[in-house]
Design a protein around this motif. Structure first.
Motif, PDB file in Angstrom:
ATOM      1  N   TYR A 189    -112.891  17.545  58.575  1.00  0.00           N
ATOM      2  CA  TYR A 189    -112.464  16.265  59.133  1.00  0.00           C
ATOM      3  C   TYR A 189    -113.474  15.700  60.134  1.00  0.00           C
ATOM      4  O   TYR A 189    -113.241  14.626  60.685  1.00  0.00           O
ATOM      5  N   LEU A 190    -114.530  16.425  60.424  1.00  0.00           N
ATOM      6  CA  LEU A 190    -115.541  16.074  61.425  1.00  0.00           C
ATOM      7  C   LEU A 190    -115.004  16.169  62.849  1.00  0.00           C
ATOM      8  O   LEU A 190    -115.742  16.448  63.778  1.00  0.00           O
ATOM      9  N   VAL A 191    -113.706  15.910  63.022  1.00  0.00           N
ATOM     10  CA  VAL A 191    -113.080  15.940  64.345  1.00  0.00           C
ATOM     11  C   VAL A 191    -112.155  17.156  64.464  1.00  0.00           C
ATOM     12  O   VAL A 191    -111.862  17.833  63.473  1.00  0.00           O
ATOM     13  N   ARG A 192    -111.683  17.406  65.669  1.00  0.00           N
ATOM     14  CA  ARG A 192    -110.777  18.529  65.903  1.00  0.00           C
ATOM     15  C   ARG A 192    -109.501  18.351  65.081  1.00  0.00           C
ATOM     16  O   ARG A 192    -108.954  17.251  64.997  1.00  0.00           O
ATOM     17  N   HIS A 193    -109.022  19.445  64.515  1.00  0.00           N
ATOM     18  CA  HIS A 193    -107.845  19.383  63.652  1.00  0.00           C
ATOM     19  C   HIS A 193    -107.116  20.710  63.695  1.00  0.00           C
ATOM     20  O   HIS A 193    -107.682  21.746  64.058  1.00  0.00           O
ATOM     21  N   GLU A 194    -105.849  20.673  63.311  1.00  0.00           N
ATOM     22  CA  GLU A 194    -105.051  21.883  63.234  1.00  0.00           C
ATOM     23  C   GLU A 194    -103.948  21.677  62.212  1.00  0.00           C
ATOM     24  O   GLU A 194    -103.382  20.584  62.099  1.00  0.00           O
ATOM     25  N   GLN A 195    -103.678  22.707  61.464  1.00  0.00           N
ATOM     26  CA  GLN A 195    -102.611  22.624  60.473  1.00  0.00           C
ATOM     27  C   GLN A 195    -101.281  22.947  61.141  1.00  0.00           C
ATOM     28  O   GLN A 195    -101.153  23.959  61.825  1.00  0.00           O
ATOM     29  N   ILE A 196    -100.306  22.086  60.939  1.00  0.00           N
ATOM     30  CA  ILE A 196     -98.993  22.294  61.556  1.00  0.00           C
ATOM     31  C   ILE A 196     -97.917  22.629  60.522  1.00  0.00           C
ATOM     32  O   ILE A 196     -96.807  22.995  60.890  1.00  0.00           O
ATOM     33  N   ASP A 197     -98.246  22.483  59.246  1.00  0.00           N
ATOM     34  CA  ASP A 197     -97.311  22.836  58.169  1.00  0.00           C
ATOM     35  C   ASP A 197     -98.154  23.148  56.940  1.00  0.00           C
ATOM     36  O   ASP A 197     -98.892  22.293  56.462  1.00  0.00           O
ATOM     37  N   GLU A 198     -98.085  24.374  56.427  1.00  0.00           N
ATOM     38  CA  GLU A 198     -98.937  24.748  55.302  1.00  0.00           C
ATOM     39  C   GLU A 198     -98.506  24.101  53.989  1.00  0.00           C
ATOM     40  O   GLU A 198     -99.271  24.082  53.025  1.00  0.00           O
ATOM     41  N   ASP A 199     -97.292  23.566  53.950  1.00  0.00           N
ATOM     42  CA  ASP A 199     -96.812  22.895  52.743  1.00  0.00           C
ATOM     43  C   ASP A 199     -96.880  21.380  52.938  1.00  0.00           C
ATOM     44  O   ASP A 199     -97.727  20.701  52.373  1.00  0.00           O
ATOM     45  N   GLY A 200     -96.011  20.834  53.779  1.00  0.00           N
ATOM     46  CA  GLY A 200     -96.069  19.414  54.091  1.00  0.00           C
ATOM     47  C   GLY A 200     -95.505  18.536  52.996  1.00  0.00           C
ATOM     48  O   GLY A 200     -95.093  19.001  51.938  1.00  0.00           O
ATOM     49  N   PRO A 201     -95.507  17.224  53.208  1.00  0.00           N
ATOM     50  CA  PRO A 201     -94.859  16.302  52.264  1.00  0.00           C
ATOM     51  C   PRO A 201     -95.531  16.218  50.903  1.00  0.00           C
ATOM     52  O   PRO A 201     -94.914  15.750  49.952  1.00  0.00           O
ATOM     53  N   ALA A 202     -96.777  16.668  50.773  1.00  0.00           N
ATOM     54  CA  ALA A 202     -97.453  16.597  49.473  1.00  0.00           C
ATOM     55  C   ALA A 202     -97.824  17.981  48.948  1.00  0.00           C
ATOM     56  O   ALA A 202     -98.589  18.104  48.007  1.00  0.00           O
ATOM     57  N   HIS A 203     -97.281  19.037  49.572  1.00  0.00           N
ATOM     58  CA  HIS A 203     -97.589  20.420  49.208  1.00  0.00           C
ATOM     59  C   HIS A 203     -99.064  20.742  49.394  1.00  0.00           C
ATOM     60  O   HIS A 203     -99.603  21.630  48.724  1.00  0.00           O
ATOM     61  N   THR A 204     -99.726  20.030  50.290  1.00  0.00           N
ATOM     62  CA  THR A 204    -101.134  20.294  50.597  1.00  0.00           C
ATOM     63  C   THR A 204    -101.326  20.507  52.087  1.00  0.00           C
ATOM     64  O   THR A 204    -102.453  20.475  52.580  1.00  0.00           O
ATOM     65  N   GLY A 205    -100.240  20.708  52.805  1.00  0.00           N
ATOM     66  CA  GLY A 205    -100.314  20.914  54.238  1.00  0.00           C
ATOM     67  C   GLY A 205    -100.142  19.623  55.014  1.00  0.00           C
ATOM     68  O   GLY A 205    -100.294  18.518  54.476  1.00  0.00           O
ATOM     69  N   LEU A 206     -99.820  19.755  56.283  1.00  0.00           N
ATOM     70  CA  LEU A 206     -99.748  18.626  57.208  1.00  0.00           C
ATOM     71  C   LEU A 206    -100.614  18.985  58.402  1.00  0.00           C
ATOM     72  O   LEU A 206    -100.532  20.096  58.935  1.00  0.00           O
ATOM     73  N   TRP A 207    -101.457  18.034  58.829  1.00  0.00           N
ATOM     74  CA  TRP A 207    -102.489  18.312  59.822  1.00  0.00           C
ATOM     75  C   TRP A 207    -102.405  17.361  61.005  1.00  0.00           C
ATOM     76  O   TRP A 207    -102.091  16.183  60.830  1.00  0.00           O
ATOM     77  N   ASN A 208    -102.698  17.874  62.181  1.00  0.00           N
ATOM     78  CA  ASN A 208    -102.955  17.028  63.350  1.00  0.00           C
ATOM     79  C   ASN A 208    -104.445  16.727  63.399  1.00  0.00           C
ATOM     80  O   ASN A 208    -105.259  17.656  63.371  1.00  0.00           O
ATOM     81  N   LEU A 209    -104.806  15.447  63.471  1.00  0.00           N
ATOM     82  CA  LEU A 209    -106.208  15.043  63.596  1.00  0.00           C
ATOM     83  C   LEU A 209    -106.397  14.341  64.931  1.00  0.00           C
ATOM     84  O   LEU A 209    -105.690  13.380  65.237  1.00  0.00           O
TER      85      LEU A 209
END
Length: 413
Positions: A189-209
């Motif tokens: 993402y070039l910027v700081r990020h963290e995964q907060i849900d490994e599944d998420g709404p698209a089954h590809t994870g949900l991330w904080n950017l």
């Protein structure tokens, strides 16, 4: 190994996340490769985001006087390849199309010919001499690693590096005779990020950017780098929560009530802006040459990425046969806009930083023949099924042209 030496809805989720495809755009670990491939494919698949048909695909000004190396066509190159999977040991299994049986190997026998000028094939001795005592870093996702692997392979004719792994997100190749270092930073993402849900709404994870915070994985090393190549786009198709100045400002496909969907375009624009700002020299850390490489187009034909889409061509398209469109066109245009702003900022900061644009998009949109398709290694992760890869590039292959361009940009004719 085969050697090239022997060849002369849920509808809402589906609508927003899986309908036009694209996949990964410099360092990752094998487990991450598969995830990037899936989402790279997502780009090619999504028809939710679109561009006005009247929006033009334009090129920036020529990099050096009289020669626009980014505008041209592919011509036969009977001397290729310049390395093989036997002579280069760093080719990741994801790009080793020869090992995994790609039947049509003619895709290696082409080179990029700019209009009205020549772009010489990569000279490893000239490159190493130019980079003596210096360092170059590739920052981004798995396509950035793909680029790095190509460079290391092209250099094997002249020298072998000593590799090291300071962390899971950093790989270093050191050429002792030249005191030259190549570093790959995994920063999708070039910027700081963290995964907060490994599944998420698209089954590809949900991330904080955190869109205004360059990822410390690479930004902490700016003072020691002479050249930095940044590239990213495909991970932005994943659902994400977007933060600026420590405050959530919106999201991309988070499907949460009372949260504004700012779209993946906004996320990529702001992350690109933050990365280029860190490279502009304003804070005094970086004093080298910064390069932004533009988006790679997806190459799926005959279906979407997860519905029998594939890349089975055996020759390059001719110029004009295939054009950039949709979200990928938007991505490239915003990258060019953010680059122009960063170039001005670098000049305003005293001009110690040299900003350059590596606009590979037009060349690569013609090379649907040079992707791995099903001919590569890959261990699927928890939520993913193996699909054809029409986003990454076989090695050796068309991506080697990026390093032809890189050498020209470092040492203009």
């Amino acid at each position: 190994m085969r050697s090239l030496l022997h060849i002369s809805n849920p509808s809402a989720c589906k609508k927003h996340c899986c309908s036009t495809c694209r996949c990964i755009v410099i360092v990752i670990v094998p487990a991450t490769v598969s995830l990037g491939l899936f989402l790279g494919a997502l780009a090619a698949a999504s028809n939710v985001y679109f561009t006005s048909p009247n929006q033009a695909f334009t090129f920036p000004r020529p990099f050096s006087s009289g020669c626009d190396i980014f505008s041209g066509d592919w011509v036969p190159d009977p001397d290729a390849p310049y390395y093989t999977n036997d002579t280069c040991s760093v080719i990741h299994e994801h790009y080793d199309c020869m090992k995994y049986g790609k039947p049509d190997l003619g895709f290696v026998k082409w080179r990029w010919q700019p209009d009205g000028c020549d772009l010489p094939r990569f000279d490893p001795w000239r490159f190493l001499d130019r980079m003596r005592g210096k360092s170059i870093a590739f920052v981004g996702d798995s396509l950035a690693r793909n680029h790095k692997d190509s460079l290391i392979c092209l250099l094997t004719r002249a020298a072998e590096p000593k590799p090291s792994w300071p962390s899971s997100k950093q790989t270093v190749y050191y050429y002792g005779e030249y005191n030259f270092t190549v570093t790959n930073f995994w920063a999708p993402y070039l910027v700081r990020h963290e995964q907060i849900d490994e599944d998420g709404p698209a089954h590809t994870g949900l991330w904080n950017l955190y869109l205004d915070e360059p990822d410390g994985v690479w930004a902490a090393h700016l003072a020691e780098l002479d050249y930095v190549v940044v590239s990213a786009s495909s991970w932005f198709y994943r659902p994400s929560m977007l933060y600026e100045a420590g405050r959530m400002v919106g999201c991309h496909y988070c499907l949460q009530p009372n949260v504004t969907d700012l779209t993946l375009r906004y996320a990529l624009r702001m992350a690109t802006r933050a990365a280029l700002r860190a490279l502009s020299g304003a804070d005094g850390r970086f004093r080298g040459t910064a390069m932004l490489r533009t988006v790679d187009p997806s190459q799926y034909e005959g279906g979407e990425w997860n519905k029998d889409g594939n890349c089975v061509r055996t020759r390059p398209n001719r110029r004009g046969e295939k054009t950039l469109e949709g979200v990928e066109l938007d991505f490239r245009n915003l990258q060019v806009e953010e680059f122009a702003a960063a170039e001005k900022a670098a000049a305003d900061a005293g001009g110690e930083v040299r900003m350059t644009l590596m606009d590979t998009t037009a060349a690569m949109i013609l090379r649907a023949d040079a992707h791995p398709s099903k001919y590569r290694g890959w261990t699927p992760e928890k939520h993913f099924t193996l699909h054809n890869d029409c986003v990454h590039w076989c090695l050796p292959g068309a991506i080697d042209t990026w390093n032809d361009m890189l050498l020209h940009m470092l040492v203009p004719a």
